[in-house]
Each structure stands twice: as structure tokens, then as C-alpha cells.
Design a protein around this motif. Sequence first.
Motif, mmCIF file in Angstrom:
data_model
loop_
_atom_site.group_PDB
_atom_site.id
_atom_site.type_symbol
_atom_site.label_atom_id
_atom_site.label_comp_id
_atom_site.label_asym_id
_atom_site.label_seq_id
_atom_site.Cartn_x
_atom_site.Cartn_y
_atom_site.Cartn_z
ATOM 1 N N LEU A 1 71.545 -7.098 -5.382
ATOM 2 C CA LEU A 1 71.965 -8.440 -4.951
ATOM 3 C C LEU A 1 73.377 -8.791 -5.396
ATOM 4 N N ASN A 2 73.877 -8.089 -6.409
ATOM 5 C CA ASN A 2 75.230 -8.417 -6.867
ATOM 6 C C ASN A 2 76.323 -7.909 -5.939
ATOM 7 N N LEU A 3 75.943 -7.116 -4.940
ATOM 8 C CA LEU A 3 76.902 -6.786 -3.887
ATOM 9 C C LEU A 3 77.250 -8.052 -3.095
ATOM 10 N N VAL A 4 76.335 -9.035 -3.140
ATOM 11 C CA VAL A 4 76.559 -10.323 -2.466
ATOM 12 C C VAL A 4 76.979 -11.404 -3.460
ATOM 13 N N PHE A 5 76.269 -11.472 -4.601
ATOM 14 C CA PHE A 5 76.463 -12.612 -5.511
ATOM 15 C C PHE A 5 77.454 -12.344 -6.652
ATOM 16 N N ASN A 6 77.840 -11.084 -6.815
ATOM 17 C CA ASN A 6 78.911 -10.770 -7.755
ATOM 18 C C ASN A 6 78.692 -11.405 -9.136
ATOM 19 N N ASN A 7 77.463 -11.289 -9.634
ATOM 20 C CA ASN A 7 77.079 -11.803 -10.966
ATOM 21 C C ASN A 7 77.086 -13.325 -11.097
ATOM 22 N N GLU A 8 77.213 -14.041 -9.993
ATOM 23 C CA GLU A 8 77.136 -15.512 -10.046
ATOM 24 C C GLU A 8 75.676 -15.946 -10.012
ATOM 25 N N PRO A 9 75.381 -17.162 -10.532
ATOM 26 C CA PRO A 9 74.002 -17.654 -10.467
ATOM 27 C C PRO A 9 73.578 -18.022 -9.042
ATOM 28 N N PHE A 10 72.300 -17.845 -8.753
ATOM 29 C CA PHE A 10 71.754 -18.251 -7.455
ATOM 30 C C PHE A 10 70.277 -18.575 -7.629
ATOM 31 N N ALA A 11 69.753 -19.404 -6.719
ATOM 32 C CA ALA A 11 68.319 -19.715 -6.717
ATOM 33 C C ALA A 11 67.640 -18.885 -5.641
ATOM 34 N N ILE A 12 66.337 -18.678 -5.808
ATOM 35 C CA ILE A 12 65.550 -17.929 -4.813
ATOM 36 C C ILE A 12 64.457 -18.840 -4.264
ATOM 37 N N ILE A 13 64.242 -18.745 -2.958
ATOM 38 C CA ILE A 13 63.212 -19.546 -2.301
ATOM 39 C C ILE A 13 62.640 -18.719 -1.158
ATOM 40 N N GLY A 14 61.420 -19.051 -0.718
ATOM 41 C CA GLY A 14 60.892 -18.316 0.428
ATOM 42 C C GLY A 14 59.413 -18.565 0.666
ATOM 43 N N LYS B 1 61.085 -8.696 -10.042
ATOM 44 C CA LYS B 1 62.528 -8.473 -9.841
ATOM 45 C C LYS B 1 63.325 -9.709 -10.289
ATOM 46 N N THR B 2 62.765 -10.890 -10.030
ATOM 47 C CA THR B 2 63.408 -12.136 -10.484
ATOM 48 C C THR B 2 63.508 -12.161 -12.008
ATOM 49 N N LEU B 3 62.442 -11.731 -12.691
ATOM 50 C CA LEU B 3 62.460 -11.699 -14.163
ATOM 51 C C LEU B 3 63.551 -10.754 -14.672
ATOM 52 N N GLU B 4 63.713 -9.635 -13.983
ATOM 53 C CA GLU B 4 64.776 -8.680 -14.373
ATOM 54 C C GLU B 4 66.163 -9.315 -14.239
ATOM 55 N N MET B 5 66.308 -10.215 -13.257
ATOM 56 C CA MET B 5 67.616 -10.837 -12.981
ATOM 57 C C MET B 5 67.689 -12.278 -13.503
ATOM 58 N N ARG B 6 66.838 -12.597 -14.480
ATOM 59 C CA ARG B 6 66.723 -13.996 -14.919
ATOM 60 C C ARG B 6 68.026 -14.608 -15.429
ATOM 61 N N ASP B 7 68.944 -13.762 -15.929
ATOM 62 C CA ASP B 7 70.241 -14.288 -16.383
ATOM 63 C C ASP B 7 70.963 -15.024 -15.257
ATOM 64 N N GLN B 8 70.693 -14.633 -14.008
ATOM 65 C CA GLN B 8 71.396 -15.207 -12.858
ATOM 66 C C GLN B 8 70.554 -16.181 -12.039
ATOM 67 N N ILE B 9 69.254 -16.273 -12.348
ATOM 68 C CA ILE B 9 68.359 -17.072 -11.486
ATOM 69 C C ILE B 9 67.763 -18.249 -12.265
ATOM 70 N N PRO B 10 68.442 -19.411 -12.226
ATOM 71 C CA PRO B 10 67.933 -20.565 -12.969
ATOM 72 C C PRO B 10 66.716 -21.222 -12.333
ATOM 73 N N GLU B 11 66.555 -21.024 -11.011
ATOM 74 C CA GLU B 11 65.425 -21.649 -10.313
ATOM 75 C C GLU B 11 64.862 -20.702 -9.259
ATOM 76 N N PHE B 12 63.548 -20.844 -9.063
ATOM 77 C CA PHE B 12 62.842 -19.985 -8.098
ATOM 78 C C PHE B 12 61.683 -20.820 -7.578
ATOM 79 N N SER B 13 61.558 -20.911 -6.262
ATOM 80 C CA SER B 13 60.387 -21.625 -5.742
ATOM 81 C C SER B 13 59.918 -20.968 -4.456
ATOM 82 N N GLY B 14 58.748 -21.370 -4.008
ATOM 83 C CA GLY B 14 58.273 -20.824 -2.742
ATOM 84 C C GLY B 14 56.768 -20.676 -2.666
ATOM 85 N N MET B 15 56.362 -20.048 -1.593
ATOM 86 C CA MET B 15 54.948 -19.987 -1.240
ATOM 87 C C MET B 15 54.343 -18.604 -1.444
ATOM 88 N N PHE B 16 53.206 -18.600 -2.112
ATOM 89 C CA PHE B 16 52.436 -17.392 -2.414
ATOM 90 C C PHE B 16 51.020 -17.585 -1.897
#
Length: 263
Positions: free
Chosen positions: A94-107, A120-135
Motif C-alpha cells: 500500500l505504500n506504493l500509493v500512500f508513501n508512509n502517510e496515514p490513511f483510514a480503511i473502510i469497506g 494486515k491492518t494490525l501489521e500496518m497499525r502505525d499508519q492506520i488510525p481508524e478502520f471501519s466497515g462491514m463483516f
Amino acid sequence: MSKDHQVKAKKHLGQHFLNDESVAEKIANTLSFQGYKHVLEIGPGMGVLTKYLLQKDTITHVIEIDTESVEYLKNNYLNLANRVIEQDFLKFDLNLVFNNEPFAIIGNYPYNISTQIVFKTLEMRDQIPEFSGMFQKEVAQRICSKEGSKVYGILSVLTQAFYHAEYLFTVPPHVFNPPPKVDSGVLLLKRKENFTLPCDETLLFKVVKTGFQQRRKTLRNSLKTFNLSDNLKANSIFDKRPEQLSVQEFIELTLLIENDINP
């Protein structure tokens, strides 16, 4: 493909397209959109959630493996066209897109890979302050459950070591095409202010996974492979079963094991 062409849901991709606008808008509103400029939506399908994200004051990106959906999105959401990532979320850097900047995940996550998405989100937690969505509802409940619950397990402990987890609302099958066989549940993960742990994180993952592999046994029995000293095993925490330990107690247990292995 014409603009009004509908994408056919593909079973092998676990696709169930949400077709209720009010639910889509409600999911889009679960994020705070504070503290990051970018949002990544996983598996947008025909963009029912995407259109509400595009109204927010952040830059929306989508990642989609289905070529038919990609074409539909590029035709119907022209202002999104250059931010459609045609890749497998689990394999893509994902850092090919986000270049180590923070981002949120939703879906609206495909059920068959939803737990892998969390890991995968846990592995990238340094960059992901928020995560939401449907399971799938039971997976969402498991992630958010507390110690003592029958569904509390590996996913609950490891997620809650780094994030505050909240189950938000349930979504019935009839708002999807095709309808899944079970209810869905929407959750929100907000990263803890202090999300670095005092213990060895790799060891914590190992302790939690090993403990829950034999969840009916006491930790004294389930953690035998660690070859712990008799002195440590005399500690009353080893009388407990894994589901009785809070996240904090798992961290404390890991510290005890760390000191025992490396005195």
C-alpha cells in the motif's frame, strides 16, 4: 461497458453488493475523517459506499480485484478514475500509493478474507488510525468481544491490544444482492493513543495464538511448548484459561514469559 451496466456479483470473490443507500451512508459516516488525508475503501463493487466517501473532506482511494467492477467505477466515478487500485489488498504494498502517510480503511468486506484484512491492518497499525466497515455479524462481534465471552479469542485480543473496538450496528441480509445467508455487523476500530506495547509484540502474538489453540485448557497446559520454569508456572495466572484473561493480562503474561525465557 455502458455506464448503466450492472456488475454481476461473483461468488468466488465473496461479493454481496449492498443496495441500500441509507445503510451505505451510515457506514460512510462511521469514520471521523480526522488526523489523516486519505481513505482506502476495500472492495467497492459498484460504488454504493464510495459515492458517500467522495463527499467527505478527504482523498478517497479504492482497491478492487474484480476487473468488471474496476471498469464500472472508472466509467461512473470520473473524479475517482486515477485512484482506483486494481490489486489484491492482501498482497499489494500500500505504500506504493500512500508513501508512509496515514490513511483510514473502510469497506463492505468479502467474508472469506475479512479476518486476513484485519491482520494486515494490525501489521500496518502505525499508519492506520481508524478502520471501519462491514463483516459477517459473528466475526464483528468476535473482534469486539471482551474476556469471559465464548467468542473472545485470538482476533479479539490482538485487535484490542492496539485499537478500541466498538460494534456499531447489525445489517440484515435483504439489503444485499445476492443476500448472504447471515446477518452482517458494522464495527469501528480507533487506534489507542499509546499503541506501542511494553512487551515483545511477536511473543505476544505467539502466546495468544498458542493459548487459544487449546482454549479449554489452563494456560499451564496450553503453553507447555514454551518450556517455562516451575517457578513461573506456579503463578496463579497459569490457573486460568485464555478466554479469562483481559488484553492487559495477556500483555502482563507475555512480559513474565519474556523475563523467564531471557533472564
